[in-house]
Scaffold this motif. Structure first.
Motif: not given
Length: 220
Positions: A65-73, A75-78
């Motif tokens: 629950l700390a890799h929020v930036e990964f989740v954003r990437e 969501q932006q990529s797909v």
């Protein structure tokens, strides 16, 4: 969702057994297709983008629950990808953090196969799903947002909305631990907020903050 009405799912989990178990369960469903699976690594984003799934299933151990930036990437990529989180335990803070990260589904590790499949179908269809135990945290959190003290001391004392909210709890005799439990925050976060409040209003203890706010016309 694709033209054939199948929800394409990608499994991102550190535990190989979990990935394989989920893949076996989902492979038996005609309306769900697993288009990829892996553990979190430097290549994970590339694999997810290549598979272009409708739904990404992640375990909370993978993200911590700390890799929020990964989740954003992701969501932006797909474009249009939806996130379902598998929580390792019924923890309210982790649940709310998952929602902030963009999760539309949240199931616990002890969920049945039927519950997991139902959550995936709901999220893939444009809805949201969570374990009933977690829904209670969500309702509680939403209710707390409407319990902000109704006074206007920001301009005079510089207190943020959150700090004004804490004044109300302090006035009612709540301890830091009790406030943290009510707001689903860490106790040290509450402590830091209160320290800042003391500096802002020039008070030496927490109850003095309440007195000063009342002197400014606050109804606490």
């Amino acid at each position: 969702m694709n033209d054939d009405a199948r929800a394409e799912v990608f499994l991102l989990a550190q535990n190989r057994l979990l990935r394989e178990a989920l893949a076996r369960i989902l492979s038996k469903k005609t309306d769900i297709a697993v288009v990829g699976s892996c553990a979190l690594s430097s290549d994970s984003l590339k694999e997810i983008v290549s598979a272009a799934p409708d739904v990404l299933v992640m375990d909370s151990f993978t993200t911590n629950l700390a890799h929020v930036e990964f989740v954003r990437e992701v969501q932006q990529s797909v474009v249009g990808i939806k996130l379902v989180m598998i929580g390792m335990e019924a923890d309210g803070q982790h649940f709310l953090q998952a929602i902030r990260a963009g999760a539309l589904g949240y199931v616990l590790k002890d969920a049945s196969a039927l519950e997991v499949v139902a959550a995936l179908r709901t999220v893939a269809g444009g809805g949201a799903a969570c374990d009933p135990r977690m829904c209670a945290y969500l309702f509680q959190f939403a209710a707390q947002q409407n319990q902000m003290p109704n006074f206007h001391v920001r301009s005079k004392l510089g207190l943020t909305n959150r700090e004004q909210q804490l004044v109300g709890f302090i006035a009612r005799g709540f301890t830091n631990k009790e406030i943290a439990a009510e707001l689903l925050l860490a106790e040290h976060t509450i402590r830091n907020h209160i320290h800042r409040m003391l500096r802002k209003v020039g008070a030496t203890h927490r109850l003095a903050v309440v007195d000063i706010c009342r002197m400014e016309g606050a109804s606490v």
